[in-house]
Design an enzyme around this catalytic site. Structure first.
Site, PDB file in Angstrom:
ATOM      1  N   VAL A  10       0.803  -1.222   0.000  1.00  0.00           N
ATOM      2  CA  VAL A  10       0.000   0.000   0.000  1.00  0.00           C
ATOM      3  C   VAL A  10       0.835   1.271   0.000  1.00  0.00           C
ATOM      4  CG1 VAL A  10      -2.181  -0.853   0.924  1.00  0.00           C
ATOM      5  CG2 VAL A  10      -0.382  -0.167   2.502  1.00  0.00           C
ATOM      6  N   GLU A  12       5.156   2.947  -0.044  1.00  0.00           N
ATOM      7  CA  GLU A  12       6.592   2.749   0.052  1.00  0.00           C
ATOM      8  C   GLU A  12       7.264   4.095   0.245  1.00  0.00           C
ATOM      9  OE1 GLU A  12       8.174   0.177  -2.849  1.00  0.00           O
ATOM     10  OE2 GLU A  12      10.189   0.255  -2.010  1.00  0.00           O
ATOM     11  N   GLY A  13       8.119   4.170   1.228  1.00  0.00           N
ATOM     12  CA  GLY A  13       8.835   5.419   1.455  1.00  0.00           C
ATOM     13  C   GLY A  13      10.317   5.141   1.495  1.00  0.00           C
ATOM     14  N   SER A  14      11.074   6.133   1.943  1.00  0.00           N
ATOM     15  CA  SER A  14      12.522   5.965   2.000  1.00  0.00           C
ATOM     16  C   SER A  14      12.930   5.048   3.136  1.00  0.00           C
ATOM     17  CB  SER A  14      13.200   7.312   2.208  1.00  0.00           C
ATOM     18  OG  SER A  14      12.854   8.160   1.168  1.00  0.00           O
ATOM     19  N   GLY A  16      10.799   2.460   4.502  1.00  0.00           N
ATOM     20  CA  GLY A  16      10.182   1.152   4.575  1.00  0.00           C
ATOM     21  C   GLY A  16       9.042   0.981   3.604  1.00  0.00           C
ATOM     22  N   THR A  17       8.457  -0.200   3.695  1.00  0.00           N
ATOM     23  CA  THR A  17       7.331  -0.535   2.827  1.00  0.00           C
ATOM     24  C   THR A  17       6.132  -0.789   3.706  1.00  0.00           C
ATOM     25  OG1 THR A  17       8.910  -1.648   1.406  1.00  0.00           O
ATOM     26  CG2 THR A  17       6.604  -2.182   1.040  1.00  0.00           C
ATOM     27  N   VAL A  18       4.956  -0.383   3.246  1.00  0.00           N
ATOM     28  CA  VAL A  18       3.741  -0.655   4.008  1.00  0.00           C
ATOM     29  C   VAL A  18       2.920  -1.697   3.235  1.00  0.00           C
ATOM     30  CG1 VAL A  18       1.665   0.336   5.053  1.00  0.00           C
ATOM     31  CG2 VAL A  18       3.766   1.692   4.971  1.00  0.00           C
ATOM     32  N   LYS A  33       3.997  -1.796   8.506  1.00  0.00           N
ATOM     33  CA  LYS A  33       5.108  -0.976   8.005  1.00  0.00           C
ATOM     34  C   LYS A  33       6.392  -1.712   8.324  1.00  0.00           C
ATOM     35  CE  LYS A  33       6.515   3.879   8.394  1.00  0.00           C
ATOM     36  NZ  LYS A  33       6.022   5.172   8.875  1.00  0.00           N
ATOM     37  N   ASP A 125       5.483  16.693   9.574  1.00  0.00           N
ATOM     38  CA  ASP A 125       5.376  16.182   8.201  1.00  0.00           C
ATOM     39  C   ASP A 125       3.906  16.048   7.801  1.00  0.00           C
ATOM     40  OD1 ASP A 125       6.495  15.510   5.792  1.00  0.00           O
ATOM     41  OD2 ASP A 125       6.958  13.439   6.330  1.00  0.00           O
TER      42      ASP A 125
END
Ligand code: ADP
Length: 492
Positions: A10, A12-14, A16-18, A33, A125
């Site tokens: 669902v 993806e960031g710097s 980790g992945t969700v 996460k 953020d």
């Protein structure tokens, strides 16, 4: 992870992945996460920070952390699964959200911000992708990787950057004494985006952002101008002096009058002049035509219904797999709804077997689709983007943090929970207290080097769902006008 069936990615960031997952025993749909395992310590710091805040601060408009475990050296945060984000909606409705829905979302977002600010926490953020939205329209603020406690007078924050487009001028200029107003600035930018469908200050560099701020919002204060002039980064650069309309409604003509007033109050160059979250919640935008009186019971009903749905998910007893997994993964703590909470008691009264009609699995589980395969109505999002904004898309960046994190104290905290991330055992989280004190009133108990491109971000962050975003939106649309609808399966 063996306890969970993976349904898809669902986000993806710097860091980790969700993943959307289903608990094999209980059927509960969750978002996990999974932080990357990176050589540098920053990922662990971000994860630890997020865990620390989510353990301490619980509110119905903040994402609910269920449990935390570490497996194969990776930290896993298990959250309640929330259907989609405000960004998803904006990608679908490129001209912005319908005004009724916008007010309901903003009210809840502000409740979350007020709760944090009253507890001297700044989120740092705030942006559309960090506002989760449930199927029934409850918003939940997520991503506490950059949240921190306000610095004491005289203390300074070490270098830190929020997602550029939403960064307040004092952050861009690295004024070390910023505080809660940075969240209010970000909110102001987000309100315009939510109302018009277009990011307000898309920018490719700090200088580009400052230039846009001056052109669209106002001239720097003497204090900020002084920092700007002395900064080697901006050496030789002169910002224009612009005459802006004093009247909010002339300044933001695309916004409805009261919304323009709110945005104007949020987007003040001088942080000291920015409105507080509490004052925003009492703004006429929210108080007119009995909105709060009508919306609070609606919100409460929705929250109760969602808690009820979750409380019907029962673990299988004496599961062998459970026993095996218990050893395999180290659960740091788990979150349950204590019977002692007001809401818990209410649930106890209402929980009778014959009433078990609502099943979450069919609503949220099922076939997985990626959003990418479903072409949104407004592919580009920047439908009315003017030329000054049109050149900004190239690469994606997540905020960089160079700030030492308060080390997690491996002792018991004020909530009676162990803070040691690597300790085994299971902990009970404090309840989300759906009491009059927090729901019936607005006051709770309580680098230059990177380029942030939404286009790239969109391809990076995939949302999988049992429903296409169009289906979700039609449900939400209906909810804008209709009374609350309980999703029920026919009684068996
Ligand atoms: P990161 O810090 O890596 O950016 P976030 O917490 O912001 O991670 O989550 C990234 C994305 O994952 C969000 O924008 C959202 O799309 C999705 N996401 C996060 N938490 C949840 C959740 N509880 N339920 C559903 N989706 C989620």
């Amino acid at each position: 992870m063996e306890m969970y069936e993976t349904l898809g990615k669902v986000g993806e960031g710097s860091y980790g992945t969700v993943m959307k997952c289903k608990h094999k025993d209980t059927g509960q749909i969750v978002a996990i996460k999974i932080f990357y395992e990176k050589p540098e310590k920053s990922v662990n710091k971000i994860a630890t920070r997020e865990i620390k805040f989510l353990k301490q601060f619980r509110h119905e408009n903040l994402v609910n952390l269920i449990e935390v475990f570490r497996q194969k050296k990776k930290i896993h945060l298990v959250f309640e699964f929330i259907d989609h984000t405000v960004l998803d909606e904006l990608q679908h409705y490129c001209h912005g959200l319908e005004s009724k829905r916008l007010r309901k979302y903003l009210f809840q977002i502000l409740r979350a911000i007020e709760y944090l600010h009253n507890n001297n926490i700044i989120h740092r953020d705030i942006k559309p992708e960090n506002i989760l939205v449930s199927q029934s329209g409850i918003t939940k603020l997520c991503d506490f990787g950059f949240a921190r406690t306000l610095a004491a007078p005289g203390d300074i924050y070490t270098d830190y950057v929020a997602t550029r487009w939403y960064r307040a001028p004092e952050l861009v200029l690295k004024d070390t004494s910023y505080g809660k107003p940075v969240d209010i600035w970000a909110l102001g930018c987000m309100i315009i985006e939510m109302a018009t469908g277009n990011p307000f200050l898309p920018s490719s560099s700090d200088l580009d952002l400052l230039h846009k701020i001056v052109l669209k919002v106002g001239n720097l204060t003497p204090h900020l101008q002084n920092i700007f002039s002395k900064s080697p980064i901006f050496a030789g650069v002169v910002l224009p002096q612009v005459q802006h309309p004093k009247n909010a409604r002339k300044k933001y003509p695309k916004l409805n009058g009261l919304l323009a007033d709110i945005v104007h109050a949020c987007l003040q160059i001088d942080p000291a002049e920015r409105i507080s979250s509490t004052d925003l919640l009492h703004h006429e935008y929210f108080t007119r035509d009995g909105f709060i009186e009508k919306f609070i019971p609606e919100l409460r009903a929705k929250l109760l219904r969602e808690v009820k749905v979750n409380s019907f998910i029962k673990p299988k007893e004496n599961s062998k797999e459970n026993e095996l997994i218990k050893d395999e993964r180290k659960t740091i703590y788990t979150n349950t709804l204590p019977r002692s909470s007001v809401l818990g008691k209410e649930m106890e009264r209402e929980k009778k077997p014959k009433e078990i009609k609502v099943r979450v699995i069919k609503v949220k589980g099922g076939k997985v689709d990626t959003l990418e395969s479903k072409k949104p109505e407004c592919e580009g999002r920047h439908c009315q983007q003017n030329s000054i904004d049109a050149h900004t898309m190239s690469q994606d960046t997540k905020p960089v943090i160079n700030e030492p994190l308060n080390p997690v104290n491996p002792s018991t905290n004020s909530n009676g929970m162990k803070d040691d991330l690597y300790a085994g055992g299971s902990m009970t989280m404090p309840p989300i207290n759906l009491t009059s004190s927090n729901l019936m009133t607005s006051t709770p108990t309580s680098d230059l080097s990177h380029f942030n491109s939404r286009l790239t971000e969109r391809t990076k962050k995939r949302r999988t769902s049992s429903q296409s975003i169009g289906q979700i939106m039609s449900i939400c649309r209906q909810e804008d006008t209709d009374a609350i609808q309980v999703r029920q399966e026919p009684s068996l």
